[in-house]
Design a protein around this motif. Sequence first.
Motif, PDB file in Angstrom:
ATOM      1  N   ASP A 121       0.893 -54.516 -48.128  1.00  0.00           N
ATOM      2  CA  ASP A 121       2.405 -54.520 -47.463  1.00  0.00           C
ATOM      3  C   ASP A 121       3.027 -53.065 -47.610  1.00  0.00           C
ATOM      4  O   ASP A 121       2.323 -52.134 -47.708  1.00  0.00           O
ATOM      5  CB  ASP A 121       3.435 -55.284 -48.588  1.00  0.00           C
ATOM      6  CG  ASP A 121       3.318 -55.048 -50.040  1.00  0.00           C
ATOM      7  OD1 ASP A 121       2.909 -53.722 -50.172  1.00  0.00           O
ATOM      8  OD2 ASP A 121       3.545 -55.925 -50.897  1.00  0.00           O
TER       9      ASP A 121
ATOM     10  N   LYS B 213       4.586 -45.452 -33.518  1.00  0.00           N
ATOM     11  CA  LYS B 213       3.443 -45.778 -33.554  1.00  0.00           C
ATOM     12  C   LYS B 213       3.192 -47.141 -34.316  1.00  0.00           C
ATOM     13  O   LYS B 213       2.845 -47.924 -33.826  1.00  0.00           O
ATOM     14  CB  LYS B 213       2.426 -44.795 -33.667  1.00  0.00           C
ATOM     15  CG  LYS B 213       2.038 -44.223 -32.226  1.00  0.00           C
ATOM     16  CD  LYS B 213       0.660 -43.461 -32.604  1.00  0.00           C
ATOM     17  CE  LYS B 213       0.700 -41.977 -32.140  1.00  0.00           C
ATOM     18  NZ  LYS B 213      -0.468 -41.204 -32.720  1.00  0.00           N
ATOM     19  N   ASN B 214       3.536 -47.018 -35.594  1.00  0.00           N
ATOM     20  CA  ASN B 214       3.464 -47.817 -36.772  1.00  0.00           C
ATOM     21  C   ASN B 214       4.391 -48.864 -36.779  1.00  0.00           C
ATOM     22  O   ASN B 214       4.562 -49.687 -37.490  1.00  0.00           O
ATOM     23  CB  ASN B 214       3.047 -47.164 -38.064  1.00  0.00           C
ATOM     24  CG  ASN B 214       4.102 -46.571 -38.449  1.00  0.00           C
ATOM     25  OD1 ASN B 214       5.139 -46.115 -37.705  1.00  0.00           O
ATOM     26  ND2 ASN B 214       4.338 -46.135 -39.783  1.00  0.00           N
ATOM     27  N   MET B 215       5.450 -48.736 -35.642  1.00  0.00           N
ATOM     28  CA  MET B 215       6.510 -49.716 -35.654  1.00  0.00           C
ATOM     29  C   MET B 215       6.434 -50.756 -34.450  1.00  0.00           C
ATOM     30  O   MET B 215       6.006 -50.342 -33.510  1.00  0.00           O
ATOM     31  CB  MET B 215       7.861 -49.053 -35.705  1.00  0.00           C
ATOM     32  CG  MET B 215       8.217 -48.232 -36.696  1.00  0.00           C
ATOM     33  SD  MET B 215       8.859 -49.019 -38.092  1.00  0.00           S
ATOM     34  CE  MET B 215      10.543 -49.467 -37.877  1.00  0.00           C
ATOM     35  N   PHE B 216       6.986 -51.832 -34.777  1.00  0.00           N
ATOM     36  CA  PHE B 216       6.967 -52.942 -33.720  1.00  0.00           C
ATOM     37  C   PHE B 216       7.790 -53.997 -34.148  1.00  0.00           C
ATOM     38  O   PHE B 216       8.322 -53.971 -34.900  1.00  0.00           O
ATOM     39  CB  PHE B 216       5.504 -53.477 -33.464  1.00  0.00           C
ATOM     40  CG  PHE B 216       4.853 -53.981 -34.583  1.00  0.00           C
ATOM     41  CD1 PHE B 216       5.125 -55.433 -35.015  1.00  0.00           C
ATOM     42  CD2 PHE B 216       4.016 -53.589 -35.458  1.00  0.00           C
ATOM     43  CE1 PHE B 216       4.687 -56.007 -36.018  1.00  0.00           C
ATOM     44  CE2 PHE B 216       3.341 -53.992 -36.530  1.00  0.00           C
ATOM     45  CZ  PHE B 216       3.580 -55.241 -36.823  1.00  0.00           C
TER      46      PHE B 216
ATOM     47  N   LEU C 153       3.807 -52.868 -28.900  1.00  0.00           N
ATOM     48  CA  LEU C 153       2.466 -52.771 -29.277  1.00  0.00           C
ATOM     49  C   LEU C 153       1.476 -52.370 -28.149  1.00  0.00           C
ATOM     50  O   LEU C 153       0.554 -51.623 -28.225  1.00  0.00           O
ATOM     51  CB  LEU C 153       1.952 -53.998 -29.879  1.00  0.00           C
ATOM     52  CG  LEU C 153       2.399 -54.563 -31.291  1.00  0.00           C
ATOM     53  CD1 LEU C 153       2.051 -56.004 -31.514  1.00  0.00           C
ATOM     54  CD2 LEU C 153       2.001 -53.582 -32.264  1.00  0.00           C
TER      55      LEU C 153
ATOM     56  N   SER D  89       4.185 -57.037 -41.869  1.00  0.00           N
ATOM     57  CA  SER D  89       4.307 -56.014 -40.674  1.00  0.00           C
ATOM     58  C   SER D  89       3.870 -54.703 -41.042  1.00  0.00           C
ATOM     59  O   SER D  89       3.457 -54.056 -40.228  1.00  0.00           O
ATOM     60  CB  SER D  89       5.809 -56.333 -40.275  1.00  0.00           C
ATOM     61  OG  SER D  89       6.480 -56.273 -41.210  1.00  0.00           O
TER      62      SER D  89
ATOM     63  N   LEU E   6       0.241 -54.256 -40.864  1.00  0.00           N
ATOM     64  CA  LEU E   6       0.007 -54.220 -39.572  1.00  0.00           C
ATOM     65  C   LEU E   6       0.231 -52.766 -38.749  1.00  0.00           C
ATOM     66  O   LEU E   6      -0.619 -52.408 -37.952  1.00  0.00           O
ATOM     67  CB  LEU E   6       0.535 -55.209 -38.774  1.00  0.00           C
ATOM     68  CG  LEU E   6       0.007 -56.725 -39.349  1.00  0.00           C
ATOM     69  CD1 LEU E   6       1.260 -57.924 -38.557  1.00  0.00           C
ATOM     70  CD2 LEU E   6      -1.312 -56.946 -38.672  1.00  0.00           C
ATOM     71  N   GLY E   7       1.195 -52.239 -38.997  1.00  0.00           N
ATOM     72  CA  GLY E   7       1.727 -51.057 -38.531  1.00  0.00           C
ATOM     73  C   GLY E   7       0.853 -50.043 -38.653  1.00  0.00           C
ATOM     74  O   GLY E   7       0.686 -49.064 -37.999  1.00  0.00           O
TER      75      GLY E   7
ATOM     76  N   GLU F 199      -3.177 -45.895 -44.844  1.00  0.00           N
ATOM     77  CA  GLU F 199      -2.884 -44.619 -44.253  1.00  0.00           C
ATOM     78  C   GLU F 199      -3.929 -43.802 -44.652  1.00  0.00           C
ATOM     79  O   GLU F 199      -4.683 -42.834 -43.756  1.00  0.00           O
ATOM     80  CB  GLU F 199      -1.434 -44.349 -44.176  1.00  0.00           C
ATOM     81  CG  GLU F 199      -0.500 -45.103 -43.228  1.00  0.00           C
ATOM     82  CD  GLU F 199       0.775 -44.757 -43.538  1.00  0.00           C
ATOM     83  OE1 GLU F 199       1.233 -43.551 -43.914  1.00  0.00           O
ATOM     84  OE2 GLU F 199       1.879 -45.660 -43.447  1.00  0.00           O
TER      85      GLU F 199
ATOM     86  N   MET G 223      -1.869 -49.957 -35.979  1.00  0.00           N
ATOM     87  CA  MET G 223      -1.297 -49.484 -34.766  1.00  0.00           C
ATOM     88  C   MET G 223      -1.150 -48.018 -34.830  1.00  0.00           C
ATOM     89  O   MET G 223      -1.277 -47.258 -33.898  1.00  0.00           O
ATOM     90  CB  MET G 223       0.127 -50.079 -34.385  1.00  0.00           C
ATOM     91  CG  MET G 223       0.150 -51.326 -34.368  1.00  0.00           C
ATOM     92  SD  MET G 223      -1.020 -52.164 -33.120  1.00  0.00           S
ATOM     93  CE  MET G 223      -0.319 -51.075 -31.597  1.00  0.00           C
ATOM     94  N   ALA G 224      -0.748 -47.293 -35.989  1.00  0.00           N
ATOM     95  CA  ALA G 224      -0.670 -45.832 -36.164  1.00  0.00           C
ATOM     96  C   ALA G 224      -1.715 -45.099 -35.790  1.00  0.00           C
ATOM     97  O   ALA G 224      -1.822 -43.967 -35.149  1.00  0.00           O
ATOM     98  CB  ALA G 224      -0.071 -45.335 -37.415  1.00  0.00           C
TER      99      ALA G 224
ATOM    100  N   SER H 113       9.583 -54.479 -37.570  1.00  0.00           N
ATOM    101  CA  SER H 113       8.590 -54.288 -38.708  1.00  0.00           C
ATOM    102  C   SER H 113       9.039 -53.403 -39.879  1.00  0.00           C
ATOM    103  O   SER H 113       9.850 -52.380 -39.543  1.00  0.00           O
ATOM    104  CB  SER H 113       7.373 -53.730 -38.070  1.00  0.00           C
ATOM    105  OG  SER H 113       7.424 -52.487 -37.913  1.00  0.00           O
ATOM    106  N   GLY H 114       8.969 -53.607 -41.111  1.00  0.00           N
ATOM    107  CA  GLY H 114       9.426 -53.114 -42.303  1.00  0.00           C
ATOM    108  C   GLY H 114      11.105 -53.366 -42.480  1.00  0.00           C
ATOM    109  O   GLY H 114      11.652 -54.476 -41.709  1.00  0.00           O
TER     110      GLY H 114
END
Lengths: 698, 118
Positions: free
Chosen positions: B24, A557-560, A605, B58, B61-62, B32, B65-66, A513-514
């Motif tokens: 994005d 945490k915010n990466m997958f 995740l 993505s 989406l992160g 955030e 998750m954070a 991601s990213g």
Amino acid sequence: MMNSSSIKRFALLVIPAILIPLVFTFDVIRSAVEFDNASSTILREIFVIGSFTLIGLYIEKRRSSMQHNAPREIGRVFFAVLISLFILAVSTVIQPHQVSGGNSFRIHQSALVLLASTLVTLVLGVLTLYLLFVIHDLVLFKRRKTTWRYYIIYLLLLFAACAADFPSLLPEENILASIFFSLAMLFIVVNSFKQNWIMYLSRREKKYSIIYSILLFIGLVLMDIYLVSGSASNNALIAYSRPLHTFIRLNAFFGTIYFGVTFISTLFHLPTAEVFERKQSELISLHNLSRLVTQVFDFNDLLNTVTQMTSEVCGARSVWLELFSMDENSGEMTVEVAAKRNISQEDIDLLAADDGTQLQRYLMDSHKALLIEDLWSDRRTKHLKKSGFARGSLLTVPLLSHGKLIGVLHATKDFQNAFDQDDIDVMTTFADHVSIAIENSRLISKSIERERLHQEMMVAQRMQKRLLPQSLPDLPEAEFAAVSESSLEVGGDYYDLIALPDDRIGIVVGDVSGKGVSAAFYMAEVKGIVMTLSKICKTPHQLLSRANDTLMETLEKNMFISAIYGVLDVRNATLTMARAGHCPVIYISRQSAELIRSTGIGLGLTGRDQFEKATEERTIHLQPGDICIFYTDGITESRNADMEEYGYDRLVEIAKTCTGCTVHEMKEKILQSVRTFIGLGTYNDDVTLIVLKWNGTR
Amino acid sequence: MIDFKIHQRDSEDVSVIELKGYLDAHTAPDLETAFQKLITENKFNIVVNCRDLSYISSAGLGVFMAYVEDIRKNKGDIKLTNMTPKVYNVFDLLGFPILYEIYKDEQEAVVRFHEPKK
């Protein structure tokens, strides 16, 4: 060895050296035998004038190769005049007899007298030639059109007056000669006012100029008196050559008047010398500064030069330069004394203490120069009186960059009210130069840093390219084509084709991601994980689950990471796949085109239990001609100018039109289709594509 | 540039965040900030209404998750509602429906917060 130009110069002297004695011999013979006819007189005159013309050329050649300094040149002329006067005096003594004027040589003359008149003519001729050249340089200094014109008119009149005196050309004492002579005198006066050069002299040079010009004036006046007198020596001179005598006389007058005017104008220019000198030193300083500003590597040198120049040009007691830097986080401002001259840090601190902060506040608010006429009585600085700071005045100018105060330049003088508007202007200009230099150096260091980062990124890009397969499996049963392009220098897409035991090939596509550097690091980690696990794990499900375990620990945490892993079993013609949140594989068979959308969840995740439960495996039995397309969302999520997505349908459609192509053609067609869809510009995201075509077992 | 907007409103003990536009890598920091603010205000019952969300990447989406871990630790949750099919597809592809409760309707999600926890 003599080169050609010195030979030429030598010839200029040799010819007169032959001709003048020749003329002398002729004179001696003529006076002895009393021989006289017109043609011989004309020939003799031509010899004389020719000789002096050559001498003039010689002097001109010599002079042009010398450096000129006007006062020194005037001094030199003065000494030449002094010597000439001495010679004239001697010749007057040895020629006591009255010699009648005109070109009549009917009186018997001794050889000695003839020699004396030859010598005097030679000396005065050379002297006046020299004088004319000196005046020439001075008159034409900073020439303008009219300057040049007036000077040329004088020269023409001078030659006309001389020509009118040429023997046998016109009767003696003719009116034309007098007219030319008078007109020449008029233009002598006109030209004598061309004294521009005096302005550019320094004070010291002006003093020299005054002394020498008055001495020269007196010397030339004496010479003029001689030249108009009826002394025997002067008459002999006229007798020797009338045109030459006219030439000598006019130029002597020219010199007299010119240097007389020089004396007076220099006298008047003397009081303005200081202002002129100051302006000149300002100009020179600014020139030096502009040069230094571009040499940012000598930044400290520049600051020192500025303080030095300020102290010299303004005549300041002490000068110092402070630079401000703002801490970006705390917003606190620090002041650094970047250069100082003739002042101690303690004194600088004294000024800033107590009420001195008001000075800073004033500059901060106004961005204008601050002038304190008396440090001891101004309310903003009167604390200095008690603390023992020397009395005087203070001038402070701001250094501004993009409207922000980045520093200040201070100067003090010993007396109250000592700064004038010129000081303010000069110091403001200096401060501006420093601001520009600071700005320059900041920009340059920024661009150097940017270049360095760019180089680093290029290295990273090369390294990442090495992480992708350098060659694809070469099998008769299956064909492969693959491509991966990053939208930035480095990206988070990963693909690999791994040879496994028992004629199996592992196919993996992953997408961190990213984008950019952070994604690129994880991409490298994924490669390591997959390479290790592919040797151990039996099934795609197991491999992805183990990979998830590892990545759960390391990913932020915010990466997958979304990934798909498939095993192509060449012997059994099957492709077994598991999908961890990745784009579904497009499977095109003779009958249909479908997305293999097995359930699954991205890597990193969730924990093992949930991951394993969510992830299912799917096996395809391949028929010859079947095509599987692995890709990342960089393809399906490519957007055009209307923010429309490329989507799955377009990808499936383009693939369906191309079932007869080779895998490479299909790969190119898909990429071309995506690029056409996007229109102008590059991919929005990293793009990866693998095309697999099954040919059937042998 | 199509921008991204966040609108927040609180109904009783549930905070509703409405997302609009493109989420994005460029706009993710806005979301955030919004989550960070809710956490510092101790508002852990969060419903994200995606009715006007046109796109999520993505990086977007992160963001969920954070923060979800923190929020769940505080006995709260992030529930997602009103997704367009396109946006749902992105969540679904990554397996997010396993991790998050996704509802068709915002009210449904709000009600869920008031049901006794299992």
